[in-house]
Design a protein around this motif. Structure first.
Motif, PDB file in Angstrom:
ATOM      1  N   ALA A 235       6.526  18.111  14.994  1.00 20.55           N
ATOM      2  CA  ALA A 235       6.605  17.124  14.590  1.00 20.55           C
ATOM      3  C   ALA A 235       5.655  15.798  15.179  1.00 20.55           C
ATOM      4  CB  ALA A 235       7.959  16.429  15.329  1.00 20.55           C
ATOM      5  N   GLN A 236       5.069  14.966  14.672  1.00 23.42           N
ATOM      6  CA  GLN A 236       3.612  13.961  15.522  1.00 23.42           C
ATOM      7  C   GLN A 236       4.717  12.827  15.562  1.00 23.42           C
ATOM      8  OE1 GLN A 236       1.235  15.661  15.824  1.00 23.42           O
ATOM      9  NE2 GLN A 236       2.424  17.410  15.232  1.00 23.42           N
ATOM     10  N   ALA A 237       4.499  12.336  16.808  1.00 17.98           N
ATOM     11  CA  ALA A 237       4.866  10.825  17.149  1.00 17.98           C
ATOM     12  C   ALA A 237       3.514   9.716  16.676  1.00 17.98           C
ATOM     13  CB  ALA A 237       5.073  10.395  19.199  1.00 17.98           C
ATOM     14  N   ASP A 238       3.906   8.585  15.782  1.00 18.76           N
ATOM     15  CA  ASP A 238       2.001   7.639  16.501  1.00 18.76           C
ATOM     16  C   ASP A 238       1.981   7.502  17.803  1.00 18.76           C
ATOM     17  OD1 ASP A 238       4.460   5.713  17.251  1.00 18.76           O
ATOM     18  OD2 ASP A 238       5.607   5.232  15.919  1.00 18.76           O
TER      19      ASP A 238
ATOM     20  N   PRO B 142       5.856   4.259   8.563  1.00 13.23           N
ATOM     21  CA  PRO B 142       6.912   3.405   9.866  1.00 13.23           C
ATOM     22  C   PRO B 142       6.366   2.009   8.742  1.00 13.23           C
ATOM     23  CG  PRO B 142       5.413   4.805  10.662  1.00 13.23           C
ATOM     24  CD  PRO B 142       5.038   4.788   9.354  1.00 13.23           C
ATOM     25  N   GLU B 143       6.441   1.126   9.654  1.00 14.70           N
ATOM     26  CA  GLU B 143       6.242   0.017   8.981  1.00 14.70           C
ATOM     27  C   GLU B 143       5.141  -0.725   9.027  1.00 14.70           C
ATOM     28  OE1 GLU B 143       9.393  -3.458  10.379  1.00 14.70           O
ATOM     29  OE2 GLU B 143      11.035  -2.485   9.320  1.00 14.70           O
ATOM     30  N   ASP B 144       4.603  -0.868   9.569  1.00 13.41           N
ATOM     31  CA  ASP B 144       3.105  -0.770  10.143  1.00 13.41           C
ATOM     32  C   ASP B 144       1.837   0.375   9.498  1.00 13.41           C
ATOM     33  OD1 ASP B 144       3.470   1.168  11.752  1.00 13.41           O
ATOM     34  OD2 ASP B 144       2.756   0.096  13.735  1.00 13.41           O
ATOM     35  N   TYR B 145       2.503   1.531   8.638  1.00 14.19           N
ATOM     36  CA  TYR B 145       1.784   2.602   7.999  1.00 14.19           C
ATOM     37  C   TYR B 145       1.315   1.698   6.549  1.00 14.19           C
ATOM     38  CZ  TYR B 145      -0.080   6.314   4.766  1.00 14.19           C
ATOM     39  OH  TYR B 145      -0.847   6.761   4.436  1.00 14.19           O
ATOM     40  N   PRO B 146       0.075   1.348   6.640  1.00 10.63           N
ATOM     41  CA  PRO B 146      -0.924   2.664   7.556  1.00 10.63           C
ATOM     42  C   PRO B 146      -2.029   2.071   8.422  1.00 10.63           C
ATOM     43  CG  PRO B 146      -1.814   1.906   4.852  1.00 10.63           C
ATOM     44  CD  PRO B 146      -0.943   1.270   5.115  1.00 10.63           C
ATOM     45  N   SER B 147      -1.649   0.395   8.224  1.00  7.65           N
ATOM     46  CA  SER B 147      -2.803  -0.197   8.484  1.00  7.65           C
ATOM     47  C   SER B 147      -2.781   0.307  10.546  1.00  7.65           C
ATOM     48  CB  SER B 147      -2.014  -1.597   9.525  1.00  7.65           C
ATOM     49  OG  SER B 147      -1.056  -2.021   9.858  1.00  7.65           O
ATOM     50  N   SER B 148      -1.594   0.644  11.224  1.00  8.14           N
ATOM     51  CA  SER B 148      -1.545   0.779  12.882  1.00  8.14           C
ATOM     52  C   SER B 148      -0.873   2.606  12.875  1.00  8.14           C
ATOM     53  CB  SER B 148      -0.385  -0.402  13.203  1.00  8.14           C
ATOM     54  OG  SER B 148      -0.721  -1.714  13.158  1.00  8.14           O
ATOM     55  N   SER B 149      -0.291   2.347  12.015  1.00  2.23           N
ATOM     56  CA  SER B 149       0.732   4.330  12.421  1.00  2.23           C
ATOM     57  C   SER B 149       0.457   4.781  11.351  1.00  2.23           C
ATOM     58  CB  SER B 149       2.132   3.589  12.828  1.00  2.23           C
ATOM     59  OG  SER B 149       2.449   2.615  13.812  1.00  2.23           O
ATOM     60  N   PRO B 150       0.496   6.185  11.504  1.00  2.00           N
ATOM     61  CA  PRO B 150      -0.168   6.990  10.881  1.00  2.00           C
ATOM     62  C   PRO B 150       1.694   7.565  10.401  1.00  2.00           C
ATOM     63  CG  PRO B 150       0.122   8.144  13.309  1.00  2.00           C
ATOM     64  CD  PRO B 150       0.145   6.547  13.432  1.00  2.00           C
ATOM     65  N   PRO B 151       1.911   8.172   9.244  1.00  2.00           N
ATOM     66  CA  PRO B 151       2.899   8.932   8.629  1.00  2.00           C
ATOM     67  C   PRO B 151       3.518  10.018   9.873  1.00  2.00           C
ATOM     68  CG  PRO B 151       2.157   9.530   7.321  1.00  2.00           C
ATOM     69  CD  PRO B 151       0.350   8.967   8.888  1.00  2.00           C
ATOM     70  N   SER B 152       5.028   9.450  10.173  1.00  2.00           N
ATOM     71  CA  SER B 152       5.936  10.724  10.865  1.00  2.00           C
ATOM     72  C   SER B 152       5.782  11.610   9.747  1.00  2.00           C
ATOM     73  CB  SER B 152       7.252  10.282  11.392  1.00  2.00           C
ATOM     74  OG  SER B 152       6.908   9.004  12.677  1.00  2.00           O
ATOM     75  N   PHE B 153       5.807  12.949  10.801  1.00  2.64           N
ATOM     76  CA  PHE B 153       5.897  14.159   9.428  1.00  2.64           C
ATOM     77  C   PHE B 153       6.546  15.132  10.474  1.00  2.64           C
ATOM     78  CE2 PHE B 153       1.593  14.488  11.699  1.00  2.64           C
ATOM     79  CZ  PHE B 153       1.351  16.244  11.710  1.00  2.64           C
TER      80      PHE B 153
ATOM     81  N   GLU C 150       0.634  -0.723  -0.002  1.00  2.00           N
ATOM     82  CA  GLU C 150      -0.174  -0.230  -0.016  1.00  2.00           C
ATOM     83  C   GLU C 150       0.877   1.554  -0.119  1.00  2.00           C
ATOM     84  OE1 GLU C 150      -3.365   0.699   2.347  1.00  2.00           O
ATOM     85  OE2 GLU C 150      -3.171  -0.999   3.140  1.00  2.00           O
ATOM     86  N   GLN C 151       2.127   1.221   1.015  1.00  3.01           N
ATOM     87  CA  GLN C 151       3.232   2.152   1.022  1.00  3.01           C
ATOM     88  C   GLN C 151       3.260   2.767  -0.916  1.00  3.01           C
ATOM     89  OE1 GLN C 151       5.676   1.489   4.258  1.00  3.01           O
ATOM     90  NE2 GLN C 151       4.487   1.114   5.068  1.00  3.01           N
TER      91      GLN C 151
ATOM     92  N   THR D  26      -3.067  14.707  12.481  1.00  2.45           N
ATOM     93  CA  THR D  26      -3.094  13.306  13.212  1.00  2.45           C
ATOM     94  C   THR D  26      -4.526  13.032  13.330  1.00  2.45           C
ATOM     95  OG1 THR D  26      -1.804  14.512  14.250  1.00  2.45           O
ATOM     96  CG2 THR D  26      -3.106  11.810  15.046  1.00  2.45           C
ATOM     97  N   ASP D  27      -5.373  13.859  13.311  1.00  4.43           N
ATOM     98  CA  ASP D  27      -7.085  13.867  13.070  1.00  4.43           C
ATOM     99  C   ASP D  27      -7.230  12.731  12.199  1.00  4.43           C
ATOM    100  OD1 ASP D  27      -6.923  14.182  15.570  1.00  4.43           O
ATOM    101  OD2 ASP D  27      -7.955  16.625  15.479  1.00  4.43           O
ATOM    102  N   LEU D  28      -7.256  13.404  11.463  1.00  4.03           N
ATOM    103  CA  LEU D  28      -7.400  12.972   9.386  1.00  4.03           C
ATOM    104  C   LEU D  28      -6.796  11.627   9.341  1.00  4.03           C
ATOM    105  CD1 LEU D  28      -6.741  16.112   7.297  1.00  4.03           C
ATOM    106  CD2 LEU D  28      -9.690  15.119   7.960  1.00  4.03           C
ATOM    107  N   TYR D  29      -6.342  11.104   9.960  1.00  5.04           N
ATOM    108  CA  TYR D  29      -5.642   9.770   9.930  1.00  5.04           C
ATOM    109  C   TYR D  29      -6.170   8.904  10.846  1.00  5.04           C
ATOM    110  CZ  TYR D  29      -3.396   5.191  10.513  1.00  5.04           C
ATOM    111  OH  TYR D  29      -2.724   4.038  11.154  1.00  5.04           O
ATOM    112  N   GLN D  30      -7.129   9.741  12.185  1.00  7.55           N
ATOM    113  CA  GLN D  30      -7.236   8.612  13.031  1.00  7.55           C
ATOM    114  C   GLN D  30      -8.772   8.295  11.630  1.00  7.55           C
ATOM    115  OE1 GLN D  30      -6.396   7.687  15.286  1.00  7.55           O
ATOM    116  NE2 GLN D  30      -4.610   8.241  15.542  1.00  7.55           N
ATOM    117  N   ALA D  31      -9.571   9.617  11.933  1.00  4.60           N
ATOM    118  CA  ALA D  31     -10.767   9.346  11.070  1.00  4.60           C
ATOM    119  C   ALA D  31     -10.948   8.305   9.586  1.00  4.60           C
ATOM    120  CB  ALA D  31     -11.806  10.502   9.743  1.00  4.60           C
ATOM    121  N   THR D  32      -9.652   7.904   9.152  1.00  3.64           N
ATOM    122  CA  THR D  32      -9.380   6.794   7.751  1.00  3.64           C
ATOM    123  C   THR D  32      -9.464   5.279   8.789  1.00  3.64           C
ATOM    124  OG1 THR D  32      -7.530   7.073   7.914  1.00  3.64           O
ATOM    125  CG2 THR D  32      -8.459   8.419   6.167  1.00  3.64           C
ATOM    126  N   GLY D  33      -9.277   5.213  10.017  1.00  6.47           N
ATOM    127  CA  GLY D  33      -9.372   4.256   9.851  1.00  6.47           C
ATOM    128  C   GLY D  33      -8.419   2.996  10.015  1.00  6.47           C
ATOM    129  N   GLY D  34      -7.089   3.517   9.425  1.00 11.34           N
ATOM    130  CA  GLY D  34      -6.216   2.802   8.800  1.00 11.34           C
ATOM    131  C   GLY D  34      -5.471   3.110   6.920  1.00 11.34           C
TER     132      GLY D  34
END
Length: 497
Positions: free
Chosen positions: A159-162, A73-84, A7-8, A104-112
């Motif tokens: 910077a945002q952390a996952d 990250p390796e588990d993006y997009p299923s579990s973690s958002p992008p570091s940015f 997917e990445q 960050t909120d927009l990623y949470q709204a996508t559900g992975g």
């Protein structure tokens, strides 16, 4: 290959196809890159800077892009958002933080699901409205900033952390100066800031500016550059020939906004300058008095014509100034500003002090010329005129100016150099060398012929041969006009007119 990795890769390939090379840069060594997002500005968008009692406001159509730097990250997009990290020259640190939280909120709204394109669209279409910036962007001034403006107008990375608590991709404050980046944004990863001056001010073209002033200057430069790029890609109808041309082949006069193709406006300017009518270098549109800038004129005519334009424009301006006189020394003739309260004047070029009334060496406040107690003869007056140019090129330029100028222009030159001196010198100037330079030989009888007006179809006054002045081809009276239709020669005196 895991589902996340696939997917990445698909997302990065999609971004590469959607955005141009100036908008998206991928780091091939890892799942990372940059997206430059230009926020859409509403009509009549204004940028303002208040310093003391002075309020500066400028309408703008473009602002420098926001720079979104990301790593997946390796588990993006299923579990973690992008570091940015989010970087911008014209937003404060607090505003960037709010935008980062919203991403960050927009990623949470996508559900992975993948989210980079959604982030880019949000920054482009909704970022200003989200920050309650509608038609006015106020830049913090030094006086109203609660902290160092270099940090208040922050281009520091947000910077945002996952969710798993991993370390920030870029630490906050990694780019400490808001003016460290060019307005174009960084070209590649990573970003390298410029060193600020010791006192915190920025330097632009040798001028010391506050950070807010330097930022405003950069915004204006960027906006002008982008508007010119947009203009170059659009199609316009020339106001003279009415042909449709790309903006890259057109010139727009800033004072009136009228647009002409470079060929038409260039020919118009060349004709006016050649005839010595520099005041006629205006907008070709009827009843419009706007003028092209000197830079525009320079781009439209040859260097020799522009030098003539520059010289005549300066001379014309000086001649219209009532407080300008000319140094009476024959070897100088420089323009001198006259003091209204005195007849005394001193040339700044040669240092000669003279009386404005009688144009002789200064002799005190009392001058017989003021009371009309003594009149100079024409010969005496001629001796006090400015000296003529010493070089052949200078004499030719003066003669061209005198011969092609209108009645007012000839009067000005005669008052400066003297009528008799001009007439006598011009006859001297019409020497064998000048004749050789300005005359051509009849192709039939080889008589020297000078053309000072009219079209390029010539008739020899000695043998009656009809010929073309441009290429000296012999012409037949029956088909003379066909020569100018089937050859590069132009029947008009000025090609293209």
């Amino acid at each position: 290959m895991s589902a996340d990795t696939q997917e990445q890769e698909d997302e990065l390939l999609a971004l590469h196809s959607i955005f141009g090379s100036e908008e998206f840069v991928r780091d091939e060594s890892r799942a990372a890159g940059e997206i430059r997002v230009s926020a859409e500005l509403p009509a009549n968008f204004t940028v303002a800077l208040k310093e003391g009692e002075t309020l500066r406001q400028y309408e703008m159509s473009f602002l420098p892009p926001l720079l979104l730097t990301f790593e997946l990250p390796e588990d993006y997009p299923s579990s973690s958002p992008p570091s940015f990290s989010l970087t911008c020259t014209w937003l404060t640190h607090a505003q960037l933080s709010l935008l980062g939280d919203q991403l960050t909120d927009l990623y949470q709204a996508t559900g992975g699901a993948v989210v980079l394109f959604t982030w880019a669209q949000f920054l482009k279409e909704d970022a200003l409205r989200f920050l309650h910036i509608h038609t006015l962007l106020e830049l913090p001034s030094v006086e109203h900033s609660t902290q160092d403006p270099l940090h208040d107008l922050s281009s520091a990375a947000v910077a945002q952390a996952d969710q798993s608590g991993q370390e920030d991709f870029l630490h906050e404050g990694s780019v400490s100066c808001p003016l460290d980046q060019s307005v174009q944004g960084a070209a590649s990863l990573p970003i390298h800031p410029r060193e600020p001056s010791p006192n915190g001010d920025q330097t632009l073209s040798g001028l010391s500016l506050t950070p807010s002033q330097a930022l405003l200057s950069q915004l204006l430069i960027y906006d002008a550059d982008q508007q010119q790029k947009q203009f170059a890609t659009m199609v316009f109808d020339c106001g003279v020939c009415f042909m449709s041309c790309l903006g890259s082949d057109c010139v727009q006069l800033s004072d009136c906004g009228h647009i002409f193709c470079q060929v038409c406006l260039g020919q118009f300017c060349k004709l006016q300058i050649t005839e010595g009518n520099v005041r006629g270098v205006t907008c070709p549109q009827a009843d419009c008095t706007a003028t092209p800038t000197p830079a525009q004129v320079k781009s439209l005519v040859e260097e020799e014509l522009f030098s003539r334009y520059d010289r005549l424009l300066l001379q014309n301006t000086l001649d219209c100034m009532a407080d300008v006189v000319y140094c009476p020394r024959l070897s100088c003739g420089s323009a001198v500003i006259q003091e209204k309260s005195s007849n005394a004047a001193m040339c700044s070029v040669c240092g000669f002090a003279f009386c404005v009334a009688c144009r002789k060496t200064y002799h005190g406040p009392d001058c017989q010329a003021n009371g009309n107690m003594k009149k100079h003869t024409e010969d005496d007056a001629e001796q006090t005129k400015a000296d003529l140019p010493q070089s052949q090129a200078g004499l030719k330029a003066l003669w061209d100016d005198y011969a092609t100028g209108n009645k007012q222009r000839r009067h000005v030159l005669e008052s400066k150099y003297g009528h008799n001196v001009l007439q006598f010198t011009m006859e001297e100037y019409l020497s064998e060398d000048w004749i050789v330079f300005n005359c051509k030989h009849c192709p039939h009888c080889y008589t020297r012929i000078q053309k000072n007006k009219g079209c390029n179809m010539m008739t020899c006054s000695r043998c009656g041969q009809l010929f073309c002045w441009a290429c000296l081809a012999r012409l037949s009276p029956l088909d003379a006009c066909e020569h100018f239709q089937d050859s590069p020669c132009s029947l008009s005196r000025y090609r293209g007119i």
